[in-house]
Design a protein around this motif. Structure first.
Motif, PDB file in Angstrom:
ATOM      1  N   GLY A 178       0.813  -1.213   0.000  1.00  0.00           N
ATOM      2  CA  GLY A 178       0.000   0.000   0.000  1.00  0.00           C
ATOM      3  C   GLY A 178       0.843   1.258   0.000  1.00  0.00           C
ATOM      4  N   ARG A 179       1.944   1.229   0.703  1.00  0.00           N
ATOM      5  CA  ARG A 179       2.831   2.385   0.753  1.00  0.00           C
ATOM      6  C   ARG A 179       3.500   2.613  -0.598  1.00  0.00           C
ATOM      7  N   ASN A 211       4.005   5.565  -5.725  1.00  0.00           N
ATOM      8  CA  ASN A 211       3.986   5.580  -7.190  1.00  0.00           C
ATOM      9  C   ASN A 211       2.889   6.492  -7.732  1.00  0.00           C
ATOM     10  N   ARG A 212       1.706   6.434  -7.140  1.00  0.00           N
ATOM     11  CA  ARG A 212       0.619   7.318  -7.582  1.00  0.00           C
ATOM     12  C   ARG A 212       0.982   8.781  -7.388  1.00  0.00           C
ATOM     13  N   ARG A 213       1.583   9.081  -6.294  1.00  0.00           N
ATOM     14  CA  ARG A 213       1.941  10.460  -5.984  1.00  0.00           C
ATOM     15  C   ARG A 213       2.944  11.001  -7.001  1.00  0.00           C
ATOM     16  N   SER A 262       5.036  13.575 -12.524  1.00  0.00           N
ATOM     17  CA  SER A 262       5.802  13.415 -13.763  1.00  0.00           C
ATOM     18  C   SER A 262       4.916  13.597 -14.996  1.00  0.00           C
ATOM     19  N   SER A 263       3.648  13.241 -14.907  1.00  0.00           N
ATOM     20  CA  SER A 263       2.747  13.435 -16.050  1.00  0.00           C
ATOM     21  C   SER A 263       2.337  14.900 -16.197  1.00  0.00           C
ATOM     22  N   ALA A 264       2.377  15.657 -15.116  1.00  0.00           N
ATOM     23  CA  ALA A 264       2.005  17.073 -15.174  1.00  0.00           C
ATOM     24  C   ALA A 264       3.123  17.922 -15.770  1.00  0.00           C
TER      25      ALA A 264
END
Length: 85
Positions: free
Chosen positions: A69-70, A75-77, A82-84
């Motif tokens: 979960g961590r 990774n989501r954070r 990086s996509s922005a």
């Protein structure tokens, strides 16, 4: 030592709630909670998260930690950042 500038050094009960273990020691730690000890006297009690009775290093027992979960949160954070860019 100068009088009046040091905290009171007195008996205090430290209680490990995870292991159901408590021990009497001396400390300057403050606590509003009290507990009646085995000798019949009442002492301040400090609740601790980990002690030698529950720490994996001392007990030899390993605990399962939710690392998946961590890692997913990490990774989501950083994928959003990086996509922005």
């Amino acid at each position: 030592m100068k009088p009046g500038i040091h905290p009171e050094y007195r008996p205090v009960v430290f209680r490990d709630q995870a292991a159901g273990y408590a021990f009497l020691s001396r400390s300057t730690a403050e606590s509003a909670q009290t507990v009646q000890w085995e000798d019949g006297r009442t002492y301040p009690v400090i609740d601790v998260e980990v002690s030698s009775a529950s720490h994996p290093f001392y007990t030899g027992n390993s605990r399962v930690v939710d690392t998946a979960g961590r890692v997913e949160r990490f990774n989501r954070r950083y994928q959003r950042r990086s996509s922005a860019d």
